[in-house]
Design an enzyme around this catalytic site. Sequence first.
Site, PDB file in Angstrom:
ATOM      1  CE  LYS A  70      39.028  39.963  37.602  1.00 53.12           C
ATOM      2  NZ  LYS A  70      40.015  38.965  38.087  1.00 53.12           N
ATOM      3  CG  ASP A 106      42.053  35.733  36.509  1.00 50.47           C
ATOM      4  OD1 ASP A 106      42.944  36.460  36.008  1.00 50.47           O
ATOM      5  OD2 ASP A 106      41.039  36.197  37.066  1.00 50.47           O
TER       6      ASP A 106
END
Length: 277
Positions: A70, A106
Site C-alpha cells: 500500500k 478504507d
Amino acid sequence: MISGRTRLLALIGQPVGHSLSPAMHNAAFAADGLDFVYVCLDVESDALPDAVKGAVALKLRGFNVTMPHKRAMIPLVDELDEGARISGAVNTVVIEGSILRGYNTDGGGMVMACEEAGIELSGQRVLILGAGGAAAAIAVAFGGVGVGELHIANRNLEHAMELRDKLRRAGLRKVEVYTLDALEEAIIKAKVVVNATPLGMQEEDALPIPAGYVGGGRAICDAVYLPGTETPLVRLARERGARVAAGDRMLLYQGVLAQRLWTGREANAKAMNDAIS
C-alpha cells in the site's frame, strides 16, 4: 460468462490467497450483469513496479492493493486523492489510458460501516488508536463528515504528531495526540473509539483498550477483520450492548467504494455482502 470484451480487475499483494475480495466483487458483477472479472495476483515487493506497468499494458480497468504494497504504490501512481495522500497508502487504483489514479477507500468504508450501525460521527469526540495508514485514512474520512474532535493515541508519539500535523494542514483543526500511557485521559470522554492497530488479528492479542472502557455509551469501531469470526474487542462490545462497526463491514464498504470508482455506477452491496457473510 467471460468474453473477449471482459474487463479485468485485480488485487495485488502478498499473500493474497486468503482474500475474500474476488468472491465479493465477482458476485456483484454477476448479479448486475457487468462484464468484469476480479482476480488475485500474488506480487513480490521487488516486482511491484513491473506489475503496475503490466497492468497498464494489459489495459486493466484498475486494481486493489493490499499488504505489503500500500505504501509502495504512492510513487507509482500519477494522482492521489486526499485519503491516500495523507495516509501515505493506496488501496485502490483506477487506470485511465496511461494515467493511474490512487485512492484510499478504507476511511470511507469505515464511515459507511458506522452509518449502517447507527453510529453518529458528526460533532462527536472520536478516539483513534494507531497512527498508520488505516488510522490516517479513517481520520481523513471522519473529518469529512464533521467529527467534533479527533484524538489519536499511538505507541510512538512522534508518528501521532506527524499525522496530527497533516490533518491540521488538511483543515481538521481539533486534533490532539496521546501516547498509549495516557490512554485513560484520551478515552474517558470519547463517544466513538476506533481500533486501527493490529491488535485483534490474533486471538491471544490483548484488547487495544482496557475492558472497563468497552461499552458505557461508547461506540466501538474495529478496522481489524478476521474471516469467519469477530475480534475479541467486537465480541466484548456486542456483549455489553455497544454500537459496533466491525472490520468485515469496513471491508465490504471499502469494496463498494472501489467498485464505484471502477464502474462509474453504484455497486450491488447486497450481492457483495451475501458473498462474504
